[in-house]
Design an enzyme around this catalytic site. Structure first.
Site, short mmCIF file in Angstrom:
data_model
loop_
_atom_site.label_atom_id
_atom_site.label_comp_id
_atom_site.label_asym_id
_atom_site.label_seq_id
_atom_site.Cartn_x
_atom_site.Cartn_y
_atom_site.Cartn_z
N HIS A 23 24.61 -56.07 9.56
CA HIS A 23 24.07 -56.40 10.88
C HIS A 23 22.56 -56.56 10.80
O HIS A 23 21.88 -55.79 10.12
CB HIS A 23 24.44 -55.30 11.87
CG HIS A 23 25.91 -55.05 11.95
ND1 HIS A 23 26.53 -54.05 11.23
CD2 HIS A 23 26.88 -55.69 12.64
CE1 HIS A 23 27.83 -54.07 11.48
NE2 HIS A 23 28.07 -55.06 12.33
N ASP B 204 27.83 -51.83 4.77
CA ASP B 204 28.94 -52.38 5.53
C ASP B 204 29.24 -53.82 5.14
O ASP B 204 30.07 -54.48 5.78
CB ASP B 204 28.71 -52.26 7.04
CG ASP B 204 27.29 -52.59 7.46
OD1 ASP B 204 26.50 -53.04 6.60
OD2 ASP B 204 26.97 -52.41 8.64
N HIS C 115 18.34 -50.64 13.91
CA HIS C 115 18.47 -51.30 15.21
C HIS C 115 17.51 -50.70 16.25
O HIS C 115 17.39 -51.26 17.35
CB HIS C 115 19.90 -51.18 15.74
CG HIS C 115 20.91 -51.93 14.94
ND1 HIS C 115 20.81 -53.28 14.67
CD2 HIS C 115 22.06 -51.52 14.33
CE1 HIS C 115 21.84 -53.67 13.93
NE2 HIS C 115 22.61 -52.62 13.71
#
Length: 357
Positions: free
Chosen positions: A201, A288, A162
């Site tokens: 994500h 995840d 990120h």
């Protein structure tokens, strides 16, 4: 498989974060890497300390003033008040649309907001040291592949995908996957590198770093950003700009996606890796997607991760794995090692003439 780890990762140990308006213990905690290291040793892997300084590569993927801020942030925070040693700083203002980001404010919290995309990425005393050592580990893994290894794994935290050219977010400070990709390019290992992000994500930071470039093909399989973090990037219509047009592929999937649906997206991603002519692969290995993850909503089982490893081996290109998300900490080690063992099994099958896994 060669494995590098980050012996300094425990230096980054913030006590709390904000999640849905509540102050909670950090999901991204030292135990995450500890579980992976323990499982690696149990399965016979040797963990190597970083042996490459990532300083020069970091300067090619992150802005100089951002790197300077990260390195100086904690000393500057303490300089405001010695009692700040017991306080975690959080941003409270951000330079959103129409506000300027070219002038660095003198106020520390304003500077923190300038370089942050959220208030869920807490700084601690050892953050810079841990993050820099993690980037060194990623560079070391990439250097091992550049030297001829079929694959290498970087076991580190804090994660990195990120983190963009000049901002932190999503627990990430330095983009380890981008460091690995850039080093593979700089060493001439490949003229084009594919980054295949399998974290739940979207890897918004990696996309931002390479979005205008054609020497890195960025592919991400992730939860639909209309409902999942990071929300503001990761849509299917983001394909790159300028020289990078056509070198970004997002495969967003709805919450609740099972392994069959997820593997269909992986197959599409693998086709693109081969089609773009990538000579090396970097896999930001977010785990995840696991069915028991507390902050994600796919339903992959532990055994599925071995299948993923086998399929990635079938691409037949030198590969660097870099640990990213995964917050069911106790299962993280099993899931990570399942990917690696599946990959190694796929390599052996191909070598024995078994064809693509």
């Amino acid at each position: 498989m060669i494995v590098y780890h980050n012996p300094s990762h425990r230096l980054h140990a913030p006590l709390h974060e904000f999640f849905r308006g509540e102050r909670v213990p950090c999901f991204e905690k030292p135990d995450r890497a500890d579980y992976v290291e323990t499982r690696l040793r149990q399965q016979g892997y040797t963990l190597l300390a970083p042996d490459v300084d990532s300083h020069a590569v970091l300067a090619r993927v992150h802005a100089p003033r951002y790197l300077r801020f990260l390195q100086e942030a904690w000393p500057q925070w303490l300089a405001l008040d010695p009692l700040n040693a017991r306080v975690q700083p959080f941003p409270s203002v951000w330079p959103v649309r129409t506000l300027r980001d070219d002038v660095e404010p003198d106020n520390f919290i304003a500077r923190l907001g300038l370089y942050s995309m959220d208030n869920g990425t807490p700084l601690a005393e050892g953050t810079w040291a841990a993050a820099k050592a993690g980037a060194d580990a990623a560079a070391s893994a990439a250097a091992a592949v550049a030297a001829g290894a079929r694959a290498a794994f970087c076991c580190t935290r804090p994660p990195g995908h990120h983190a963009g050219p000049d901002f932190m977010g999503g627990y990430c400070f330095l983009n380890n996957a981008a460091v690995a990709a850039q080093l593979l390019l700089d060493t001439g290992t490949a003229q084009r590198v594919a980054v295949l992000d399998v974290d739940y994500h979207h890897g918004n930071g990696t996309q931002s770093i390479f979005y205008e470039r054609s020497d890195v093909m960025c592919i991400s399989i992730h939860g639909d950003p209309r409902t999942e973090y990071p929300f503001y990037l990761g849509h299917a219509d983001e394909t790159g700009v300028g020289a990078g047009e056509g070198f970004n592929l997002n495969l967003p999937l709805p919450a609740g996606t099972d392994f069959t649906g997820w593997m269909a997206a992986l197959e599409q991603a693998c086709v693109q890796v081969l089609a773009c002519g990538a000579g090396a692969l970097v896999v930001p290995l977010g785990l995840d997607t696991f069915e028991g993850d507390p902050i994600s909503r796919f339903t992959l089982a532990s055994s599925d991760f071995a299948t993923i490893g086998e399929r990635l081996a079938g691409l037949g290109v030198p590969t660097v794995f870099v640990l990213e998300g995964g917050y069911a900490a106790a299962e993280l080690g099993v899931n990570a090692v399942n990917v690696l063992e599946g990959f190694e099994r796929g390599v052996r099958m191909a070598a024995a003439g078994g064809g693509r896994p």
